[in-house]
Design a protein around this motif. Sequence first.
Motif, PDB file in Angstrom:
ATOM      1  N   ASP A  37       0.782  -0.874   0.414  1.00 54.00           N
ATOM      2  CA  ASP A  37       0.130  -0.198   0.249  1.00 54.00           C
ATOM      3  C   ASP A  37       0.872   1.181   0.113  1.00 54.00           C
ATOM      4  OD1 ASP A  37       0.930   0.692   2.943  1.00 54.00           O
ATOM      5  OD2 ASP A  37      -1.393  -0.177   3.288  1.00 54.00           O
ATOM      6  N   LEU A  38       0.073   2.274   0.524  1.00 55.10           N
ATOM      7  CA  LEU A  38       1.263   3.509   0.092  1.00 55.10           C
ATOM      8  C   LEU A  38       1.342   4.264   1.701  1.00 55.10           C
ATOM      9  CD1 LEU A  38      -0.862   5.034  -3.341  1.00 55.10           C
ATOM     10  CD2 LEU A  38       1.199   3.950  -2.619  1.00 55.10           C
ATOM     11  N   SER A  39       1.433   3.124   2.555  1.00 56.89           N
ATOM     12  CA  SER A  39       0.947   3.798   4.429  1.00 56.89           C
ATOM     13  C   SER A  39       2.284   4.072   4.306  1.00 56.89           C
ATOM     14  CB  SER A  39       0.484   3.154   4.794  1.00 56.89           C
ATOM     15  OG  SER A  39       1.622   1.610   4.679  1.00 56.89           O
ATOM     16  N   GLY A  40       3.708   4.337   3.968  1.00 56.07           N
ATOM     17  CA  GLY A  40       5.251   4.814   3.856  1.00 56.07           C
ATOM     18  C   GLY A  40       5.710   3.379   4.830  1.00 56.07           C
ATOM     19  N   LEU A  41       5.108   3.090   5.097  1.00 53.41           N
ATOM     20  CA  LEU A  41       5.640   1.903   6.215  1.00 53.41           C
ATOM     21  C   LEU A  41       6.413   1.028   5.897  1.00 53.41           C
ATOM     22  CD1 LEU A  41       2.336   1.376   8.717  1.00 53.41           C
ATOM     23  CD2 LEU A  41       4.154   3.310   8.993  1.00 53.41           C
ATOM     24  N   VAL A  42       7.734   0.904   5.326  1.00 57.45           N
ATOM     25  CA  VAL A  42       8.850  -0.291   4.646  1.00 57.45           C
ATOM     26  C   VAL A  42       9.721  -0.097   5.502  1.00 57.45           C
ATOM     27  CG1 VAL A  42       7.830   1.214   2.914  1.00 57.45           C
ATOM     28  CG2 VAL A  42       9.795   1.841   3.871  1.00 57.45           C
ATOM     29  N   GLN A  43       9.993   0.807   6.838  1.00 55.44           N
ATOM     30  CA  GLN A  43      11.001  -0.023   7.942  1.00 55.44           C
ATOM     31  C   GLN A  43      11.010  -1.038   8.367  1.00 55.44           C
ATOM     32  OE1 GLN A  43       8.697   2.633   8.059  1.00 55.44           O
ATOM     33  NE2 GLN A  43       8.998   3.451   9.944  1.00 55.44           N
ATOM     34  N   ASP A  44      10.101  -1.604   9.266  1.00 54.29           N
ATOM     35  CA  ASP A  44      10.014  -2.414   9.985  1.00 54.29           C
ATOM     36  C   ASP A  44       8.670  -3.521   9.714  1.00 54.29           C
ATOM     37  OD1 ASP A  44      11.647  -1.637  12.163  1.00 54.29           O
ATOM     38  OD2 ASP A  44       9.861   0.057  12.381  1.00 54.29           O
ATOM     39  N   LYS A  45       9.101  -4.505   9.873  1.00 53.79           N
ATOM     40  CA  LYS A  45       8.171  -6.009   9.973  1.00 53.79           C
ATOM     41  C   LYS A  45       7.442  -5.707  10.975  1.00 53.79           C
ATOM     42  CE  LYS A  45      10.601  -8.818   6.214  1.00 53.79           C
ATOM     43  NZ  LYS A  45       9.261  -8.209   5.605  1.00 53.79           N
ATOM     44  N   LEU A  46       5.909  -6.592  11.048  1.00 54.59           N
ATOM     45  CA  LEU A  46       5.373  -6.747  12.298  1.00 54.59           C
ATOM     46  C   LEU A  46       5.826  -7.608  13.243  1.00 54.59           C
ATOM     47  CD1 LEU A  46       1.538  -6.445  10.121  1.00 54.59           C
ATOM     48  CD2 LEU A  46       2.384  -5.004  11.936  1.00 54.59           C
ATOM     49  N   VAL A  50       5.266 -10.308   8.982  1.00 53.89           N
ATOM     50  CA  VAL A  50       4.712  -9.962   7.337  1.00 53.89           C
ATOM     51  C   VAL A  50       4.643  -8.920   7.403  1.00 53.89           C
ATOM     52  CG1 VAL A  50       2.236  -9.582   6.922  1.00 53.89           C
ATOM     53  CG2 VAL A  50       2.850 -11.690   8.216  1.00 53.89           C
ATOM     54  N   ALA A  51       5.230  -7.596   5.886  1.00 51.97           N
ATOM     55  CA  ALA A  51       5.617  -6.326   6.240  1.00 51.97           C
ATOM     56  C   ALA A  51       4.106  -5.486   6.640  1.00 51.97           C
ATOM     57  CB  ALA A  51       5.622  -6.305   4.775  1.00 51.97           C
ATOM     58  N   GLN A  52       4.755  -4.508   7.250  1.00 49.83           N
ATOM     59  CA  GLN A  52       3.582  -3.024   7.457  1.00 49.83           C
ATOM     60  C   GLN A  52       2.584  -2.743   6.381  1.00 49.83           C
ATOM     61  OE1 GLN A  52       4.332  -0.606  10.716  1.00 49.83           O
ATOM     62  NE2 GLN A  52       6.536  -1.317  11.270  1.00 49.83           N
ATOM     63  N   ASN A  53       2.998  -2.693   5.285  1.00 52.35           N
ATOM     64  CA  ASN A  53       2.291  -2.992   4.293  1.00 52.35           C
ATOM     65  C   ASN A  53       1.935  -3.287   2.678  1.00 52.35           C
ATOM     66  OD1 ASN A  53       4.816  -2.876   3.338  1.00 52.35           O
ATOM     67  ND2 ASN A  53       5.302  -1.212   1.461  1.00 52.35           N
ATOM     68  N   ARG A  76      -8.352  -5.683  12.026  1.00 47.26           N
ATOM     69  CA  ARG A  76      -7.451  -5.962  12.562  1.00 47.26           C
ATOM     70  C   ARG A  76      -5.721  -6.285  12.270  1.00 47.26           C
ATOM     71  NH1 ARG A  76      -8.727 -10.185  17.777  1.00 47.26           N
ATOM     72  NH2 ARG A  76      -8.398 -11.503  16.673  1.00 47.26           N
ATOM     73  N   GLY A  77      -5.552  -6.580  10.915  1.00 48.12           N
ATOM     74  CA  GLY A  77      -4.557  -6.879  10.449  1.00 48.12           C
ATOM     75  C   GLY A  77      -3.915  -7.821   9.858  1.00 48.12           C
ATOM     76  N   PRO A  78      -2.340  -8.805  10.076  1.00 45.42           N
ATOM     77  CA  PRO A  78      -2.423 -10.145  10.034  1.00 45.42           C
ATOM     78  C   PRO A  78      -2.602 -10.988  10.665  1.00 45.42           C
ATOM     79  CG  PRO A  78      -1.073  -8.793   7.675  1.00 45.42           C
ATOM     80  CD  PRO A  78      -1.819  -7.314   9.388  1.00 45.42           C
ATOM     81  N   ASN A  79      -3.247 -11.557  11.522  1.00 42.39           N
ATOM     82  CA  ASN A  79      -2.809 -12.864  12.074  1.00 42.39           C
ATOM     83  C   ASN A  79      -3.307 -14.066  11.734  1.00 42.39           C
ATOM     84  OD1 ASN A  79      -5.650 -12.325  12.145  1.00 42.39           O
ATOM     85  ND2 ASN A  79      -6.255 -12.724  14.212  1.00 42.39           N
ATOM     86  N   ALA A  80      -3.343 -14.655  11.462  1.00 43.97           N
ATOM     87  CA  ALA A  80      -2.542 -15.332  10.726  1.00 43.97           C
ATOM     88  C   ALA A  80      -1.766 -16.879  10.684  1.00 43.97           C
ATOM     89  CB  ALA A  80      -3.291 -16.084   8.685  1.00 43.97           C
ATOM     90  N   GLU A  81      -0.615 -15.751  10.827  1.00 46.18           N
ATOM     91  CA  GLU A  81       0.296 -16.660  10.834  1.00 46.18           C
ATOM     92  C   GLU A  81       0.881 -16.088  12.576  1.00 46.18           C
ATOM     93  OE1 GLU A  81       3.000 -17.637   9.426  1.00 46.18           O
ATOM     94  OE2 GLU A  81       1.744 -17.360   7.907  1.00 46.18           O
ATOM     95  N   PRO A  82       1.187 -18.029  13.041  1.00 43.24           N
ATOM     96  CA  PRO A  82       1.138 -18.063  14.703  1.00 43.24           C
ATOM     97  C   PRO A  82       2.112 -17.344  15.160  1.00 43.24           C
ATOM     98  CG  PRO A  82       1.586 -20.026  13.946  1.00 43.24           C
ATOM     99  CD  PRO A  82       1.172 -19.231  12.805  1.00 43.24           C
ATOM    100  N   SER A  92       1.331  -5.505  16.437  1.00 45.81           N
ATOM    101  CA  SER A  92       0.753  -3.786  15.726  1.00 45.81           C
ATOM    102  C   SER A  92       0.457  -3.378  13.903  1.00 45.81           C
ATOM    103  CB  SER A  92       1.924  -2.903  16.539  1.00 45.81           C
ATOM    104  OG  SER A  92       2.158  -4.077  18.109  1.00 45.81           O
ATOM    105  N   TRP A  93       0.043  -4.292  13.569  1.00 55.61           N
ATOM    106  CA  TRP A  93      -0.837  -3.047  12.225  1.00 55.61           C
ATOM    107  C   TRP A  93      -1.395  -1.692  12.824  1.00 55.61           C
ATOM    108  CZ3 TRP A  93      -1.109  -4.206   7.508  1.00 55.61           C
ATOM    109  CH2 TRP A  93      -1.975  -3.798   6.808  1.00 55.61           C
ATOM    110  N   ILE A  94      -1.034  -0.815  11.349  1.00 51.86           N
ATOM    111  CA  ILE A  94      -1.631   0.290  12.367  1.00 51.86           C
ATOM    112  C   ILE A  94      -3.063  -0.001  11.763  1.00 51.86           C
ATOM    113  CG2 ILE A  94      -2.237   2.097  11.923  1.00 51.86           C
ATOM    114  CD1 ILE A  94       1.116   2.390  12.240  1.00 51.86           C
ATOM    115  N   PRO A  95      -4.622  -0.374  12.139  1.00 52.62           N
ATOM    116  CA  PRO A  95      -5.872   0.140  10.805  1.00 52.62           C
ATOM    117  C   PRO A  95      -5.585   1.483  10.431  1.00 52.62           C
ATOM    118  CG  PRO A  95      -6.288  -0.439  13.944  1.00 52.62           C
ATOM    119  CD  PRO A  95      -4.846   0.382  13.907  1.00 52.62           C
ATOM    120  N   ARG A  96      -6.249   1.150   8.748  1.00 52.74           N
ATOM    121  CA  ARG A  96      -6.549   1.663   8.145  1.00 52.74           C
ATOM    122  C   ARG A  96      -7.668   1.680   6.715  1.00 52.74           C
ATOM    123  NH1 ARG A  96      -0.622  -0.743   6.485  1.00 52.74           N
ATOM    124  NH2 ARG A  96      -0.301  -0.657   8.358  1.00 52.74           N
TER     125      ARG A  96
END
Length: 469
Positions: A37-46, A50-53, A76-82, A92-96
């Motif tokens: 996406d276009l959030s600009g959240l590219v520096q860290d993974k969750l 999983v990538a934040q964007n 509420r974001g990606p939570n399928a990966e245990p 810590s997915w930011i809702p969007r």
Amino acid sequence: MFAKRLLAVVVPALLASAPTAHAGVSLIGIGQLAGTDLSGLVQDKLENGVAQNIVGGLGSAIAWAGGDTFLMTPDRGPNAEPWNSTVDDTTSWIPRFQTVSLGLASASFSAGSVTTLTPTLTATTLLSSSTPLNYGSAPVLTGGNGQHYFTGRSDAFAAGQSTNSDNARLDLEGIRVAANGQSVFISDEYGPYVYQFDKATGNRIAAFALPAKFAVSKLSSQGNTEISGNTSGRVANKGMEGLAITPDGKTLVGIMQSPLLQDGGTDASTVRIVTIDIASGKVTHEYAYKLDNIGTATKPKYPTVSEIVAINDHEFIVDERDGKGLGDGSNAAVKRLYKIDLAGATDVSTLTGAAALASAAVGKSLFVDLVALFTANGFTPATIPAKIEGLAFGSDVLVDGVLQHTLLVANDNDFLDTVGGLANPSRIFVLGVTGDMLPTYSAQQIPEPASLSLAALGLGGLLLRRRKA
């Protein structure tokens, strides 16, 4: 404008000519979204790697924003990966919400065929508060411009009622655009809440309080623990799933995914609908909606509600579904859209209990069986998405030269691109609806959206600060 072309590939076999499953309602288009996406959240993974964007889960909700523009939200974001069962693997997915140009205006539609649409993502808007939030034991998420971001983490709450609007945890389930096009209303499962956000900045500008009966008082970061610890209030992860706005922009209509605990919980048949007067911020009515029994008379079983959308100021379409199909590794059986009319319906504000609600439920009539419609257009029960969750009317289109309404149906793929070796994209299905099917339909009048950019969204040079609470 920063625009990004996203993947829009539809399996050719699904586009073959096929009869419709309901006279007056046909499948006329399919598009899909993937990528970043276009959030600009590219520096860290969750926390789960999983990538934040990542783009995914978009069909949790979809709203028409005027013209060819739609807003789509993951929950509420990606939570399928245990990674941590004590927080139900939430991150810590930011809702969007994502702003999407669907391509309806430039597409050509013909009866008996399905057009491939190529959606374009034009903006990503992160949701925040201008005042501090309760992050509990979850990481605190703040931005470089004073934002306090909401989070998907299930442990981001303080002690007290679940409807505390200062809690940072947010699980988006419904979105609608305000009459002036400048803000959006979003419903949530954690509270449940209904919030209003500035459409350009994502900053929260209002909270609508629901009656105390919808709240739970014993909160937990684990849904099952929260359910077992309470006897009243919403069932964890089955809060306010659907949200509609009347075409005049004056009233919000929310619907619960499952019955409240005091109304029988997931074993019961009847969910609550609430109406909210936007001007006053007050809940004005409660109504009852009875789910189908998809079990037997001796052993009832009930589906859930995923969405509600307004036909006019008193008639609505409700999405009732099971959790079966692609994404669940099973066969879809129940994906039905029902029409209801709240005019003259019984107000159930003073009623409690499964039997009382069921006897006062509003009448409903089948509008379209999506399983029948999709299988008539090349899908199999195993390839119909399990989580059909988003509904929105869009602009009218010409189908073989005849004007039809469009009803968009979107699925939540839980950020899983494949399931059991099968592609599992976030799809948008466009249904063409003839005028006789909706003779009382009134379109919401939304001003044409202005162009959005990262700078306008306040995301240029975004600095996300994450620290442990």
